[in-house]
Write an enzyme that holds these catalytic residues in place. Structure first.
Site, PDB file in Angstrom:
ATOM      1  N   ALA A  66       0.862  -1.172   0.000  1.00 35.61           N
ATOM      2  CA  ALA A  66       0.000   0.000   0.000  1.00 35.61           C
ATOM      3  C   ALA A  66       0.900   1.224   0.000  1.00 35.61           C
ATOM      4  O   ALA A  66       2.053   1.157   0.440  1.00 35.61           O
ATOM      5  CB  ALA A  66      -0.890  -0.017   1.235  1.00 35.61           C
ATOM      6  N   GLY A 111       0.588  -4.915   0.906  1.00 30.58           N
ATOM      7  CA  GLY A 111      -0.599  -4.996   0.057  1.00 30.58           C
ATOM      8  C   GLY A 111      -0.336  -5.703  -1.264  1.00 30.58           C
ATOM      9  O   GLY A 111      -1.269  -6.226  -1.886  1.00 30.58           O
ATOM     10  N   GLU A 114      -0.663  -9.282  -0.429  1.00 30.56           N
ATOM     11  CA  GLU A 114      -2.105  -9.500  -0.214  1.00 30.56           C
ATOM     12  C   GLU A 114      -2.864  -9.542  -1.530  1.00 30.56           C
ATOM     13  O   GLU A 114      -3.775 -10.351  -1.707  1.00 30.56           O
ATOM     14  CB  GLU A 114      -2.661  -8.388   0.692  1.00 30.56           C
ATOM     15  CG  GLU A 114      -2.108  -8.447   2.099  1.00 30.56           C
ATOM     16  CD  GLU A 114      -2.547  -7.269   2.950  1.00 30.56           C
ATOM     17  OE1 GLU A 114      -2.100  -6.134   2.655  1.00 30.56           O
ATOM     18  OE2 GLU A 114      -3.331  -7.456   3.879  1.00 30.56           O
ATOM     19  N   GLU A 134       4.481  -5.050   7.373  1.00 34.81           N
ATOM     20  CA  GLU A 134       3.711  -3.977   8.038  1.00 34.81           C
ATOM     21  C   GLU A 134       4.182  -3.684   9.459  1.00 34.81           C
ATOM     22  O   GLU A 134       4.101  -2.546   9.917  1.00 34.81           O
ATOM     23  CB  GLU A 134       2.212  -4.328   8.044  1.00 34.81           C
ATOM     24  CG  GLU A 134       1.515  -4.155   6.702  1.00 34.81           C
ATOM     25  CD  GLU A 134       1.601  -5.383   5.805  1.00 34.81           C
ATOM     26  OE1 GLU A 134       2.390  -6.315   6.102  1.00 34.81           O
ATOM     27  OE2 GLU A 134       0.872  -5.425   4.805  1.00 34.81           O
TER      28      GLU A 134
HETATM   29  N1  COA Z   1       4.577   3.154  -0.608  1.00 32.74           N
HETATM   30  C1  COA Z   1       4.973   4.320  -1.163  1.00 32.74           C
HETATM   31  N2  COA Z   1       6.108   4.449  -1.867  1.00 32.74           N
HETATM   32  C2  COA Z   1       6.861   3.349  -2.024  1.00 32.74           C
HETATM   33  C3  COA Z   1       6.525   2.111  -1.483  1.00 32.74           C
HETATM   34  C4  COA Z   1       5.309   2.030  -0.738  1.00 32.74           C
HETATM   35  N3  COA Z   1       4.880   0.894  -0.196  1.00 32.74           N
HETATM   36  N4  COA Z   1       7.494   1.215  -1.785  1.00 32.74           N
HETATM   37  C5  COA Z   1       8.401   1.883  -2.528  1.00 32.74           C
HETATM   38  N5  COA Z   1       8.032   3.164  -2.658  1.00 32.74           N
HETATM   39  C6  COA Z   1       8.737   4.228  -3.392  1.00 32.74           C
HETATM   40  C7  COA Z   1       9.933   4.744  -2.624  1.00 32.74           C
HETATM   41  O1  COA Z   1       9.541   5.708  -1.660  1.00 32.74           O
HETATM   42  C8  COA Z   1      10.760   5.321  -3.752  1.00 32.74           C
HETATM   43  O2  COA Z   1      10.195   6.567  -4.118  1.00 32.74           O
HETATM   44  P1  COA Z   1      11.169   7.857  -4.386  1.00 32.74           P
HETATM   45  O3  COA Z   1      12.066   7.414  -5.528  1.00 32.74           O
HETATM   46  O4  COA Z   1      10.227   8.938  -4.759  1.00 32.74           O
HETATM   47  O5  COA Z   1      11.920   8.079  -3.124  1.00 32.74           O
HETATM   48  C9  COA Z   1      10.503   4.369  -4.896  1.00 32.74           C
HETATM   49  O6  COA Z   1       9.280   3.705  -4.590  1.00 32.74           O
HETATM   50  C10 COA Z   1      11.583   3.312  -5.062  1.00 32.74           C
HETATM   51  O7  COA Z   1      11.718   2.623  -3.825  1.00 32.74           O
HETATM   52  P2  COA Z   1      13.136   2.458  -3.065  1.00 32.74           P
HETATM   53  O8  COA Z   1      12.845   2.254  -1.629  1.00 32.74           O
HETATM   54  O9  COA Z   1      14.032   3.584  -3.417  1.00 32.74           O
HETATM   55  O10 COA Z   1      13.685   1.126  -3.736  1.00 32.74           O
HETATM   56  P3  COA Z   1      14.721   0.079  -3.093  1.00 32.74           P
HETATM   57  O11 COA Z   1      15.120  -0.807  -4.193  1.00 32.74           O
HETATM   58  O12 COA Z   1      15.785   0.809  -2.346  1.00 32.74           O
HETATM   59  O13 COA Z   1      13.874  -0.747  -2.018  1.00 32.74           O
HETATM   60  C11 COA Z   1      11.921  -1.963  -1.219  1.00 32.74           C
HETATM   61  C12 COA Z   1      12.805  -1.585  -2.441  1.00 32.74           C
HETATM   62  C13 COA Z   1      10.710  -2.697  -1.757  1.00 32.74           C
HETATM   63  C14 COA Z   1      12.703  -2.870  -0.273  1.00 32.74           C
HETATM   64  C15 COA Z   1      11.504  -0.671  -0.472  1.00 32.74           C
HETATM   65  O14 COA Z   1      10.955   0.245  -1.417  1.00 32.74           O
HETATM   66  C16 COA Z   1      10.486  -0.855   0.593  1.00 32.74           C
HETATM   67  O15 COA Z   1      10.814  -1.360   1.679  1.00 32.74           O
HETATM   68  N6  COA Z   1       9.209  -0.473   0.344  1.00 32.74           N
HETATM   69  C17 COA Z   1       8.174  -0.522   1.323  1.00 32.74           C
HETATM   70  C18 COA Z   1       7.674  -1.928   1.525  1.00 32.74           C
HETATM   71  C19 COA Z   1       6.578  -1.950   2.575  1.00 32.74           C
HETATM   72  O16 COA Z   1       6.795  -1.680   3.731  1.00 32.74           O
HETATM   73  N7  COA Z   1       5.361  -2.323   2.149  1.00 32.74           N
HETATM   74  C20 COA Z   1       4.241  -2.426   3.024  1.00 32.74           C
HETATM   75  C21 COA Z   1       3.434  -1.183   2.984  1.00 32.74           C
HETATM   76  S1  COA Z   1       2.023  -1.306   4.065  1.00 32.74           S
END
Ligand code: COA
Length: 259
Positions: A66, A111, A114, A134
């Site tokens: 999400a 999400g 999910e 989460e």
């Molecule tokens: N919501 C909003 N933005 C998200 C996102 C999310 N769940 N997951 C990734 N993004 C965005 C990042 O903020 C980044 O945006 P920016 O370039 O404007 O800063 C872009 O997507 C790329 O993500 P980034 O974190 O730079 O890539 P990465 O390769 O370093 O890491 C992940 C990849 C998936 C490990 C990391 O993005 C992450 O942990 N995301 C969140 C996962 C999460 O907690 N999901 C559950 C949500 S309830």
């Protein structure tokens, strides 16, 4: 129909829905959720759509969760509304009478995991990763993740993933039964197309009956055996059942019409 955050394509009865926010790793903001709901309207109502592939754009992510930026500052009531909307849309995917397959082309987190789990089954690229992170955010899954993860991989494994925010790779997901196949990324859509082409050649109302009956296992308001009995009986009123049984006895291939 055009969507702000999705691309769609219909080819040989297979409707491919691609979540298209690659710069945000296809995170599910409210626009994506509304678009997904509208795309499911199209799936339910368009008779030319026989089955569905759901995937994410770009090489990196199916859906990274999400959209976290929409969560900060939300109240308890707003949190409830967010979860309710998400659960309702994912129920529509799960209960869709047409097969819906997730092609997991990278991260399926929160999400995203999910969403993949609400599909009828999953096919993963070799680099895919799954998790419910989460608790890192002081949250729990709200789009059905606590329920479907237990259903799909069992309580002990699900409990560990939910509580630790750990990620599993595609090979582990295959071993856990979370995905049906793991294939090289460039073969992902072809594999799903091959599996769905087989399913699309079967009697559509019978396929829908399988989905409804199998889903009833997890619906405490229903007796699954009663659902199966009803669906089995209903097949006897279909032209396709007459065609299927007649074709078998005549040693020819059945031609189904979905009636
Ligand atoms: N919501 C909003 N933005 C998200 C996102 C999310 N769940 N997951 C990734 N993004 C965005 C990042 O903020 C980044 O945006 P920016 O370039 O404007 O800063 C872009 O997507 C790329 O993500 P980034 O974190 O730079 O890539 P990465 O390769 O370093 O890491 C992940 C990849 C998936 C490990 C990391 O993005 C992450 O942990 N995301 C969140 C996962 C999460 O907690 N999901 C559950 C949500 S309830």
């Amino acid at each position: 129909m055009p969507y702000a955050t999705l691309t769609t394509a219909l080819d040989q009865g297979i409707f491919t829905i691609t979540i298209n926010r690659p710069d945000k790793l296809n995170a599910l903001n409210q626009q994506v959720m509304s678009d997904l709901n509208a795309a499911m309207d199209e799936v339910y109502s368009n008779p030319a759509i026989q089955s569905v592939i759901l995937t994410g754009s770009g090489p990196k992510a199916f859906v990274a969760g999400a959209d976290i930026s929409e969560f900060s500052g939300a109240s308890v009531e707003e949190g409830k509304a967010i979860a309710k909307k998400g659960q309702d849309i994912f129920f529509r995917i799960e209960n869709c009478p047409k097969p819906v397959v997730a092609c997991v082309n990278g991260f399926a987190l929160g999400g995203g995991c999910e969403l993949a789990m609400s599909c009828h089954f999953r096919i993963a690229a070799e680099h895919a990763k799954f998790g419910q992170p989460e608790v890192n955010l002081g949250l729990i899954p709200g789009y059905g993740g606590t329920q479907r993860l237990v259903q799909l991989i069992g309580k002990g494994r699900a409990m560990e993933l939910l509580m630790s925010a750990g990620m599993i790779d595609a090979a582990t997901a295959l071993q856990y039964g979370l995905v049906n196949y793991v294939v090289p990324a460039e073969e992902l859509l072809a594999k799903a197309t091959a599996v769905l082409t087989v399913i699309n050649s079967k009697a559509p109302l019978a396929v829908a009956g399988c989905i409804k009956s199998a889903n009833a296992v997890f619906d405490e308001s229903k007796n699954g055996f009663d659902v199966e009995l009803h669906e089995f009986a209903a097949c006897f009123g279909t032209t396709d059942m007459v065609e299927g049984t007649t074709a078998f006895l005549e040693k020819r291939k059945a031609i189904f019409t979905g009636k």
